[in-house]
Design a protein around this motif. Structure first.
Motif, PDB file in Angstrom:
ATOM      1  N   GLN A 107      -0.552 -31.042  34.775  1.00 52.28           N
ATOM      2  CA  GLN A 107       0.653 -31.877  34.684  1.00 52.28           C
ATOM      3  C   GLN A 107       1.656 -31.270  33.707  1.00 52.28           C
ATOM      4  O   GLN A 107       2.856 -31.203  33.988  1.00 52.28           O
ATOM      5  N   GLN A 108       1.143 -30.857  32.558  1.00 52.10           N
ATOM      6  CA  GLN A 108       2.040 -30.310  31.535  1.00 52.10           C
ATOM      7  C   GLN A 108       2.603 -28.953  31.958  1.00 52.10           C
ATOM      8  O   GLN A 108       3.751 -28.624  31.627  1.00 52.10           O
ATOM      9  N   GLU A 109       1.825 -28.165  32.688  1.00 46.49           N
ATOM     10  CA  GLU A 109       2.332 -26.886  33.196  1.00 46.49           C
ATOM     11  C   GLU A 109       3.474 -27.121  34.179  1.00 46.49           C
ATOM     12  O   GLU A 109       4.478 -26.415  34.150  1.00 46.49           O
ATOM     13  N   LYS A 110       3.330 -28.141  35.035  1.00 44.24           N
ATOM     14  CA  LYS A 110       4.398 -28.463  35.988  1.00 44.24           C
ATOM     15  C   LYS A 110       5.655 -28.909  35.250  1.00 44.24           C
ATOM     16  O   LYS A 110       6.758 -28.477  35.572  1.00 44.24           O
ATOM     17  N   LYS A 111       5.482 -29.768  34.259  1.00 39.57           N
ATOM     18  CA  LYS A 111       6.637 -30.236  33.485  1.00 39.57           C
ATOM     19  C   LYS A 111       7.319 -29.073  32.767  1.00 39.57           C
ATOM     20  O   LYS A 111       8.555 -29.009  32.716  1.00 39.57           O
ATOM     21  N   LEU A 112       6.529 -28.160  32.235  1.00 40.19           N
ATOM     22  CA  LEU A 112       7.106 -26.989  31.568  1.00 40.19           C
ATOM     23  C   LEU A 112       7.849 -26.122  32.569  1.00 40.19           C
ATOM     24  O   LEU A 112       8.971 -25.677  32.302  1.00 40.19           O
ATOM     25  N   HIS A 113       7.264 -25.909  33.730  1.00 36.64           N
ATOM     26  CA  HIS A 113       7.910 -25.109  34.772  1.00 36.64           C
ATOM     27  C   HIS A 113       9.249 -25.735  35.184  1.00 36.64           C
ATOM     28  O   HIS A 113      10.261 -25.038  35.323  1.00 36.64           O
ATOM     29  N   ASP A 114       9.273 -27.048  35.361  1.00 34.03           N
ATOM     30  CA  ASP A 114      10.510 -27.748  35.732  1.00 34.03           C
ATOM     31  C   ASP A 114      11.565 -27.610  34.635  1.00 34.03           C
ATOM     32  O   ASP A 114      12.741 -27.381  34.918  1.00 34.03           O
ATOM     33  N   ALA A 115      11.141 -27.753  33.379  1.00 34.45           N
ATOM     34  CA  ALA A 115      12.077 -27.629  32.258  1.00 34.45           C
ATOM     35  C   ALA A 115      12.636 -26.208  32.170  1.00 34.45           C
ATOM     36  O   ALA A 115      13.822 -26.011  31.883  1.00 34.45           O
ATOM     37  N   GLU A 116      11.796 -25.217  32.442  1.00 24.23           N
ATOM     38  CA  GLU A 116      12.260 -23.825  32.429  1.00 24.23           C
ATOM     39  C   GLU A 116      13.264 -23.570  33.554  1.00 24.23           C
ATOM     40  O   GLU A 116      14.248 -22.838  33.370  1.00 24.23           O
ATOM     41  N   GLU A 118      15.304 -25.841  34.808  1.00 24.64           N
ATOM     42  CA  GLU A 118      16.539 -26.497  34.366  1.00 24.64           C
ATOM     43  C   GLU A 118      17.271 -25.629  33.350  1.00 24.64           C
ATOM     44  O   GLU A 118      18.502 -25.527  33.382  1.00 24.64           O
ATOM     45  N   LEU A 119      16.517 -25.006  32.456  1.00 21.30           N
ATOM     46  CA  LEU A 119      17.116 -24.119  31.457  1.00 21.30           C
ATOM     47  C   LEU A 119      17.772 -22.922  32.129  1.00 21.30           C
ATOM     48  O   LEU A 119      18.882 -22.526  31.777  1.00 21.30           O
ATOM     49  N   LYS A 120      17.115 -22.358  33.112  1.00 20.95           N
ATOM     50  CA  LYS A 120      17.688 -21.221  33.834  1.00 20.95           C
ATOM     51  C   LYS A 120      19.000 -21.618  34.505  1.00 20.95           C
ATOM     52  O   LYS A 120      19.989 -20.894  34.427  1.00 20.95           O
TER      53      LYS A 120
END
Length: 128
Positions: A107-116, A118-120
């Motif tokens: 779950q946290q890996e998915k959230k991190l991937h989504d946040a990355e 958005e940052l891109k």
């Protein structure tokens, strides 16, 4: 008969590509204004009066309020906010890894991937 058709097709494709390149060359407020204008033309073409009215308002607001410097500051603030979110998501992932629960880690890996992602996107907008 075949050659004139091929030539006209080639010219039409060339004109479309040339228009696309010139639109891509715009940056900042000019790019935003061109985008709203394109959407306005699309709404008119489809007879969408409500969308057309909203886009006219957006167009007036851009004319009145948009400056390249202000837009740059907004985009820089957005990038900073997204960087903070990525850092928070990384911390959450680190905690999940420490606990060793595979479901929570995923779950946290998915959230991190989504946040990355958005940052891109925010950084890409800043570069425009």
């Amino acid at each position: 008969m075949q050659k004139p058709f091929a030539l006209s097709l080639f010219l039409a494709v060339g004109l479309v590509c040339a228009g696309h390149v010139s639109a891509q060359a715009l940056t900042g407020c000019a790019a935003k204004k061109a985008d709203v204008q394109a959407q306005l033309e699309q709404a008119r073409a489809h007879g969408n009066k409500a969308q057309e009215a909203k886009l006219k308002i957006a167009q007036k607001q851009l004319e009145t309020n948009c400056t390249d410097e202000g837009l740059r500051r907004e985009r820089e603030a957005d990038v900073k906010k997204k960087e903070e979110k990525v850092a928070a998501r990384q911390a959450d992932l680190d905690k999940a890894n420490a606990k060793g629960k595979p479901k929570k880690i995923a779950q946290q890996e998915k959230k991190l991937h989504d946040a990355e992602a958005e940052l891109k996107d925010a950084r890409d907008k800043l570069a425009q």
